[in-house]
Scaffold this motif. Structure first.
Motif, PDB file in Angstrom:
ATOM      1  N   TYR A 258       0.831  -1.212   0.000  1.00 32.81           N
ATOM      2  CA  TYR A 258       0.000   0.000   0.000  1.00 32.81           C
ATOM      3  C   TYR A 258       0.864   1.260   0.000  1.00 32.81           C
ATOM      4  O   TYR A 258       0.551   2.242  -0.676  1.00 32.81           O
TER       5      TYR A 258
ATOM      6  N   GLN B 143       3.541   1.799  -1.411  1.00 40.84           N
ATOM      7  CA  GLN B 143       4.123   2.038  -2.725  1.00 40.84           C
ATOM      8  C   GLN B 143       3.090   2.501  -3.764  1.00 40.84           C
ATOM      9  O   GLN B 143       3.453   2.737  -4.904  1.00 40.84           O
ATOM     10  N   THR B 144       1.841   2.658  -3.354  1.00 40.69           N
ATOM     11  CA  THR B 144       0.811   3.067  -4.307  1.00 40.69           C
ATOM     12  C   THR B 144       0.724   4.585  -4.407  1.00 40.69           C
ATOM     13  O   THR B 144       1.140   5.310  -3.504  1.00 40.69           O
ATOM     14  N   LYS B 145       0.145   5.039  -5.504  1.00 41.34           N
ATOM     15  CA  LYS B 145      -0.043   6.472  -5.729  1.00 41.34           C
ATOM     16  C   LYS B 145      -1.049   7.043  -4.734  1.00 41.34           C
ATOM     17  O   LYS B 145      -0.895   8.171  -4.261  1.00 41.34           O
ATOM     18  N   GLN B 146      -2.051   6.260  -4.386  1.00 39.04           N
ATOM     19  CA  GLN B 146      -3.076   6.701  -3.438  1.00 39.04           C
ATOM     20  C   GLN B 146      -2.449   7.062  -2.090  1.00 39.04           C
ATOM     21  O   GLN B 146      -2.778   8.086  -1.500  1.00 39.04           O
ATOM     22  N   TYR B 147      -1.520   6.269  -1.617  1.00 38.24           N
ATOM     23  CA  TYR B 147      -0.861   6.540  -0.343  1.00 38.24           C
ATOM     24  C   TYR B 147      -0.033   7.817  -0.428  1.00 38.24           C
ATOM     25  O   TYR B 147      -0.051   8.643   0.477  1.00 38.24           O
ATOM     26  N   ILE B 148       0.674   7.983  -1.526  1.00 28.22           N
ATOM     27  CA  ILE B 148       1.516   9.175  -1.692  1.00 28.22           C
ATOM     28  C   ILE B 148       0.655  10.430  -1.675  1.00 28.22           C
ATOM     29  O   ILE B 148       0.986  11.429  -1.026  1.00 28.22           O
ATOM     30  N   GLU B 149      -0.479  10.389  -2.363  1.00 27.15           N
ATOM     31  CA  GLU B 149      -1.388  11.538  -2.369  1.00 27.15           C
ATOM     32  C   GLU B 149      -1.950  11.795  -0.974  1.00 27.15           C
ATOM     33  O   GLU B 149      -2.057  12.943  -0.543  1.00 27.15           O
ATOM     34  N   GLU B 150      -2.299  10.759  -0.286  1.00 25.08           N
ATOM     35  CA  GLU B 150      -2.848  10.886   1.067  1.00 25.08           C
ATOM     36  C   GLU B 150      -1.846  11.546   2.007  1.00 25.08           C
ATOM     37  O   GLU B 150      -2.185  12.456   2.762  1.00 25.08           O
TER      38      GLU B 150
ATOM     39  N   LYS C 117      -4.321  19.037  -5.201  1.00 28.34           N
ATOM     40  CA  LYS C 117      -4.222  18.918  -6.651  1.00 28.34           C
ATOM     41  C   LYS C 117      -4.633  20.243  -7.275  1.00 28.34           C
ATOM     42  O   LYS C 117      -5.395  21.018  -6.680  1.00 28.34           O
TER      43      LYS C 117
END
Length: 108
Positions: A76, A78-85, A95
């Motif tokens: 998780y 390493q996902t883009k969703q985590y980075i954005e969060e 954004k």
């Protein structure tokens, strides 16, 4: 006269045989007691080891669950969703197409 001597001899041999049988009986009973005591102590150790084995089995299961959770967390992260969060929560970034609404301070 010979009959007298053989009678005493037989009595002595009979007494010796009885003492030997009593001695052997005492040794066998002693061994039985020792074996029984050792058996009891080994049964107690067995119960202790079984409890310890159950505890260790539970620990292994818990650690396997924890390892699975950590692996899921690693994926998780390493996902883009985590980075954005993280960017939103910790850095306050938004954004370009997002509208940020801030509550008005109350004037008293």
């Amino acid at each position: 006269m010979k009959t007298r001597g053989t009678g005493r001899k037989k009595r002595r041999e009979g007494l010796g045989n009885r003492l030997a049988i009593i001695g052997i009986t005492v040794v066998v009973l002693s061994l039985a007691v020792v074996v029984n005591v050792k058996n009891t102590s080994m049964e107690k150790k067995l119960v202790e080891y079984q409890a310890k084995e159950e505890s260790l089995t539970r620990q292994v299961e818990n650690e396997q669950k924890r390892a699975t959770e950590l692996e899921e967390r690693r994926v998780y992260v390493q996902t883009k969703q985590y980075i954005e969060e993280v960017a939103k929560q910790k850095l306050g970034l938004v954004k370009p197409d997002e509208i940020l609404l801030k509550p008005r301070p109350k004037d008293n």
